[in-house]
Design a protein around this motif. Structure first.
Motif, PDB file in Angstrom:
ATOM      1  N   GLN A 170       0.807  -1.253  -0.116  1.00 24.87           N
ATOM      2  CA  GLN A 170       0.023  -0.056   0.153  1.00 24.87           C
ATOM      3  C   GLN A 170       0.716   1.507   0.066  1.00 24.87           C
ATOM      4  O   GLN A 170       1.951   1.280   0.440  1.00 24.87           O
ATOM      5  CB  GLN A 170      -1.014  -0.007   1.205  1.00 24.87           C
TER       6      GLN A 170
ATOM      7  N   LEU B 235       2.317   4.795   1.112  1.00 23.50           N
ATOM      8  CA  LEU B 235       2.535   5.172   2.488  1.00 23.50           C
ATOM      9  C   LEU B 235       2.328   6.854   2.455  1.00 23.50           C
ATOM     10  O   LEU B 235       2.497   7.637   1.495  1.00 23.50           O
ATOM     11  CB  LEU B 235       3.856   4.923   3.154  1.00 23.50           C
ATOM     12  N   ASN B 236       2.211   7.307   3.751  1.00 22.51           N
ATOM     13  CA  ASN B 236       2.547   8.849   4.101  1.00 22.51           C
ATOM     14  C   ASN B 236       3.796   9.022   3.831  1.00 22.51           C
ATOM     15  O   ASN B 236       4.450   9.856   4.834  1.00 22.51           O
ATOM     16  CB  ASN B 236       1.610   9.376   5.070  1.00 22.51           C
TER      17      ASN B 236
ATOM     18  N   GLU C  36       5.572  -4.356   7.613  1.00 26.04           N
ATOM     19  CA  GLU C  36       6.673  -3.714   8.451  1.00 26.04           C
ATOM     20  C   GLU C  36       7.936  -3.225   7.808  1.00 26.04           C
ATOM     21  O   GLU C  36       8.599  -2.330   7.884  1.00 26.04           O
ATOM     22  CB  GLU C  36       7.008  -4.405   9.765  1.00 26.04           C
TER      23      GLU C  36
ATOM     24  N   VAL D  37       7.502  -0.143   5.336  1.00 28.23           N
ATOM     25  CA  VAL D  37       7.640   1.109   6.028  1.00 28.23           C
ATOM     26  C   VAL D  37       8.973   1.259   6.670  1.00 28.23           C
ATOM     27  O   VAL D  37       9.519   2.312   6.272  1.00 28.23           O
ATOM     28  CB  VAL D  37       6.655   0.914   7.584  1.00 28.23           C
TER      29      VAL D  37
ATOM     30  N   CYS E  56       9.167   1.106  13.733  1.00 29.30           N
ATOM     31  CA  CYS E  56       8.567   1.101  12.605  1.00 29.30           C
ATOM     32  C   CYS E  56       7.413  -0.289  13.005  1.00 29.30           C
ATOM     33  O   CYS E  56       7.650  -1.236  13.359  1.00 29.30           O
ATOM     34  CB  CYS E  56       9.330   0.567  11.395  1.00 29.30           C
TER      35      CYS E  56
ATOM     36  N   PRO F  98       1.398  -0.790   8.366  1.00 29.64           N
ATOM     37  CA  PRO F  98       0.341   0.284   8.330  1.00 29.64           C
ATOM     38  C   PRO F  98      -0.799   0.034   8.976  1.00 29.64           C
ATOM     39  O   PRO F  98      -1.559   1.011   9.664  1.00 29.64           O
ATOM     40  CB  PRO F  98       0.189   0.434   6.867  1.00 29.64           C
ATOM     41  N   SER F  99      -1.219  -1.446   9.017  1.00 29.36           N
ATOM     42  CA  SER F  99      -2.374  -1.813   9.850  1.00 29.36           C
ATOM     43  C   SER F  99      -2.277  -1.862  11.309  1.00 29.36           C
ATOM     44  O   SER F  99      -3.219  -1.905  12.000  1.00 29.36           O
ATOM     45  CB  SER F  99      -2.542  -3.249   9.445  1.00 29.36           C
TER      46      SER F  99
ATOM     47  N   THR G 277       6.483   5.164  13.846  1.00 29.76           N
ATOM     48  CA  THR G 277       5.793   5.252  12.430  1.00 29.76           C
ATOM     49  C   THR G 277       5.262   3.704  12.028  1.00 29.76           C
ATOM     50  O   THR G 277       5.890   2.890  12.292  1.00 29.76           O
ATOM     51  CB  THR G 277       6.745   5.891  11.065  1.00 29.76           C
ATOM     52  N   ASN G 278       3.849   3.998  11.545  1.00 27.84           N
ATOM     53  CA  ASN G 278       3.309   2.990  10.798  1.00 27.84           C
ATOM     54  C   ASN G 278       3.274   3.091   9.037  1.00 27.84           C
ATOM     55  O   ASN G 278       2.680   2.474   8.448  1.00 27.84           O
ATOM     56  CB  ASN G 278       2.014   2.488  11.128  1.00 27.84           C
ATOM     57  N   GLY G 279       3.946   4.099   8.805  1.00 31.52           N
ATOM     58  CA  GLY G 279       4.144   4.618   7.400  1.00 31.52           C
ATOM     59  C   GLY G 279       2.995   5.404   7.037  1.00 31.52           C
ATOM     60  O   GLY G 279       3.244   6.337   6.087  1.00 31.52           O
ATOM     61  N   LEU G 280       1.868   5.471   7.955  1.00 37.01           N
ATOM     62  CA  LEU G 280       0.862   6.539   7.544  1.00 37.01           C
ATOM     63  C   LEU G 280       0.719   7.647   8.629  1.00 37.01           C
ATOM     64  O   LEU G 280       0.615   8.738   8.249  1.00 37.01           O
ATOM     65  CB  LEU G 280      -0.383   5.579   7.527  1.00 37.01           C
TER      66      LEU G 280
END
Length: 149
Positions: free
Chosen positions: A2, A4-5, A36, A39, A90, A93-94, A120-123
């Motif tokens: 997915q 990421l931010n 993970e 990310v 890290c 994202p979920s 961070t979770n990437g988002l």
């Protein structure tokens, strides 16, 4: 994987036996591409390409011992004197960033005494500067670039 931010980067990705792998420029090898790891690789590139931290000052999955237990930091950035400066935790994202995530990175920091903690979770990304005098986190909008340290 997915979006990421974080900025997008060109990664070396390969497939073998129905598994995907991503090349880690720090460990210099392909790693299994988990959410993970996706990310972690984005954040490594963010530190290097956007914040200009030298690759030579970044360690991935650095081992440390806490209460006789072996733990690993996701990303550890040293200053130019070899002292821990930034710890990055890290998550996939979920995975929601919770107090438990902060507690985990804070335990690592009792041993490492870094200036900055990032989860961070990437988002979502949380940046904290340690205020050791007052024993608290100061939340920041971002972390300083390497040249600002």
């Amino acid at each position: 994987m997915q979006p990421l931010n974080l900025p997008t980067y060109k990664f070396r990705i390969k497939s073998s036996e129905n598994k995907h792998f991503i090349f880690d420029i720090i460990r210099k090898k392909y790693m299994i591409l988990t959410p993970e790891e996706w990310v972690r690789q984005h954040f490594i590139h963010y530190l290097i390409e956007e914040k200009k931290y030298p690759i030579s000052l970044i360690a991935v999955e650095k081992k440390l011992t806490i209460n006789k237990l072996t733990k690993r930091t996701d990303i550890l950035v040293f200053n130019n004197k070899g002292v821990p400066n930034i710890i990055v935790e890290c998550k996939a994202p979920s995975v929601k960033i919770t107090q438990e995530t902060f507690d985990q990175i804070a335990r690592y920091n009792l041993k490492l005494d870094a200036n900055y903690l990032i989860t961070t979770n990437g988002l979502e990304h949380f940046y904290c500067k340690m205020d050791t005098k007052n024993e608290q986190y100061i939340f920041l909008k971002n972390i300083p670039a390497y040249s600002d340290n």
